[in-house]
Design a protein around this motif. Sequence first.
Motif, mmCIF file in Angstrom:
data_model
loop_
_atom_site.group_PDB
_atom_site.id
_atom_site.type_symbol
_atom_site.label_atom_id
_atom_site.label_comp_id
_atom_site.label_asym_id
_atom_site.label_seq_id
_atom_site.Cartn_x
_atom_site.Cartn_y
_atom_site.Cartn_z
ATOM 1 N N TYR A 227 38.844 45.772 27.770
ATOM 2 C CA TYR A 227 40.147 45.103 27.640
ATOM 3 C C TYR A 227 40.640 44.576 28.980
ATOM 4 C CZ TYR A 227 42.852 49.374 28.883
ATOM 5 O OH TYR A 227 43.390 50.470 29.499
ATOM 6 N N PHE A 228 40.316 45.261 30.074
ATOM 7 C CA PHE A 228 40.687 44.762 31.399
ATOM 8 C C PHE A 228 40.047 43.401 31.658
ATOM 9 C CE2 PHE A 228 39.054 44.316 35.753
ATOM 10 C CZ PHE A 228 40.240 44.132 36.439
ATOM 11 N N THR B 222 41.920 36.125 30.847
ATOM 12 C CA THR B 222 42.870 35.325 30.061
ATOM 13 C C THR B 222 44.120 35.019 30.879
ATOM 14 O OG1 THR B 222 42.058 36.336 28.019
ATOM 15 C CG2 THR B 222 44.162 35.179 27.903
ATOM 16 N N VAL B 223 44.719 36.055 31.453
ATOM 17 C CA VAL B 223 45.911 35.859 32.275
ATOM 18 C C VAL B 223 45.577 34.981 33.488
ATOM 19 C CG1 VAL B 223 47.583 37.048 33.775
ATOM 20 C CG2 VAL B 223 47.068 37.956 31.496
ATOM 21 N N GLY B 224 44.429 35.205 34.093
ATOM 22 C CA GLY B 224 44.017 34.398 35.237
ATOM 23 C C GLY B 224 43.893 32.925 34.897
ATOM 24 N N LEU B 225 43.261 32.622 33.779
ATOM 25 C CA LEU B 225 43.116 31.220 33.364
ATOM 26 C C LEU B 225 44.466 30.579 33.065
ATOM 27 C CD1 LEU B 225 39.990 31.270 31.017
ATOM 28 C CD2 LEU B 225 40.244 30.018 33.166
ATOM 29 N N VAL C 36 51.046 38.615 38.280
ATOM 30 C CA VAL C 36 50.880 39.065 36.888
ATOM 31 C C VAL C 36 49.437 39.418 36.545
ATOM 32 C CG1 VAL C 36 52.924 37.844 36.058
ATOM 33 C CG2 VAL C 36 50.689 36.724 35.929
ATOM 34 N N ILE C 37 48.503 38.885 37.300
ATOM 35 C CA ILE C 37 47.094 39.193 37.026
ATOM 36 C C ILE C 37 46.770 40.665 37.301
ATOM 37 C CG2 ILE C 37 46.121 38.622 39.289
ATOM 38 C CD1 ILE C 37 43.872 37.131 37.633
ATOM 39 N N LEU C 38 47.655 41.358 38.008
ATOM 40 C CA LEU C 38 47.432 42.779 38.304
ATOM 41 C C LEU C 38 47.827 43.709 37.161
ATOM 42 C CD1 LEU C 38 48.616 42.880 42.017
ATOM 43 C CD2 LEU C 38 46.271 42.755 41.138
ATOM 44 N N LEU C 39 48.602 43.226 36.208
ATOM 45 C CA LEU C 39 49.038 44.093 35.102
ATOM 46 C C LEU C 39 47.874 44.717 34.323
ATOM 47 C CD1 LEU C 39 52.248 42.378 33.777
ATOM 48 C CD2 LEU C 39 52.009 44.716 34.598
ATOM 49 N N PRO C 40 46.835 43.954 33.972
ATOM 50 C CA PRO C 40 45.705 44.606 33.282
ATOM 51 C C PRO C 40 45.045 45.692 34.140
ATOM 52 C CG PRO C 40 45.588 42.232 33.006
ATOM 53 C CD PRO C 40 46.670 42.500 34.018
ATOM 54 N N LEU C 41 45.044 45.506 35.454
ATOM 55 C CA LEU C 41 44.481 46.524 36.341
ATOM 56 C C LEU C 41 45.299 47.809 36.278
ATOM 57 C CD1 LEU C 41 42.409 47.335 38.495
ATOM 58 C CD2 LEU C 41 43.955 46.334 40.207
ATOM 59 N N PHE C 42 46.630 47.689 36.217
ATOM 60 C CA PHE C 42 47.474 48.875 36.057
ATOM 61 C C PHE C 42 47.151 49.586 34.731
ATOM 62 C CE2 PHE C 42 50.799 46.591 38.776
ATOM 63 C CZ PHE C 42 50.314 47.161 39.938
ATOM 64 N N SER D 234 50.702 42.645 29.361
ATOM 65 C CA SER D 234 49.589 41.724 29.588
ATOM 66 C C SER D 234 49.360 40.839 28.371
ATOM 67 C CB SER D 234 48.307 42.497 29.913
ATOM 68 O OG SER D 234 48.442 43.218 31.112
ATOM 69 N N PHE D 235 49.397 41.434 27.190
ATOM 70 C CA PHE D 235 49.240 40.624 25.967
ATOM 71 C C PHE D 235 50.428 39.679 25.779
ATOM 72 C CE2 PHE D 235 45.902 43.599 24.620
ATOM 73 C CZ PHE D 235 44.961 42.693 24.146
ATOM 74 N N LEU D 236 51.617 40.116 26.143
ATOM 75 C CA LEU D 236 52.796 39.253 26.046
ATOM 76 C C LEU D 236 52.694 38.055 26.992
ATOM 77 C CD1 LEU D 236 55.631 38.829 24.841
ATOM 78 C CD2 LEU D 236 56.518 40.249 26.706
#
Length: 171
Positions: free
Chosen positions: A86-87, A93-96, A109-115, A159-161
Amino acid sequence: MQKLYEWSNWKTWLVSLIIFGAFLGFILPNEAAESSRITGTSESPDSSFFYSPATLYSIAETYGEEGRSYYIRARYTFDVVWPIAYFLFLTTTVGLLFKPLRKPKWRWVILLPLFGLIFDYLENLSTSLVMNAYPDTLDLFATIAPFFTAIKWISIYTSFLLIPIGSFFAY
């Protein structure tokens, strides 16, 4: 952070989408069914948003010795790989979506999946320690585990939002 944006391209996104889809379609349902069969319940600290230490100990009791052993084993096999899946999907996705915005305030915001990934691993570590020690109690870990779980879910949900938000602003 810049490396994550550089890494986010259509090729890595497509690979991450396939991996994420395979987990959602095949691996997660099989893992959930096996977990329910062995533990005797579908209740799990991983799937709760927040729970109390008493609830965690109650789950440990319900699982029994075999269920607790299975739970621990799953945290260090399946649940090492699932957060990576999922990361990768959320990060690419967020990066693109946010790469074209070029606004510094959105770059983080790209760091949220890492958290989400980090707190998922912290949750797995703390709940596994509690399950392993049971019936003895590890109150420190039983107390912090729910916070790790909540931060994990907040990071993943946010992240999904970001996907529809990024889609709206970027395209």
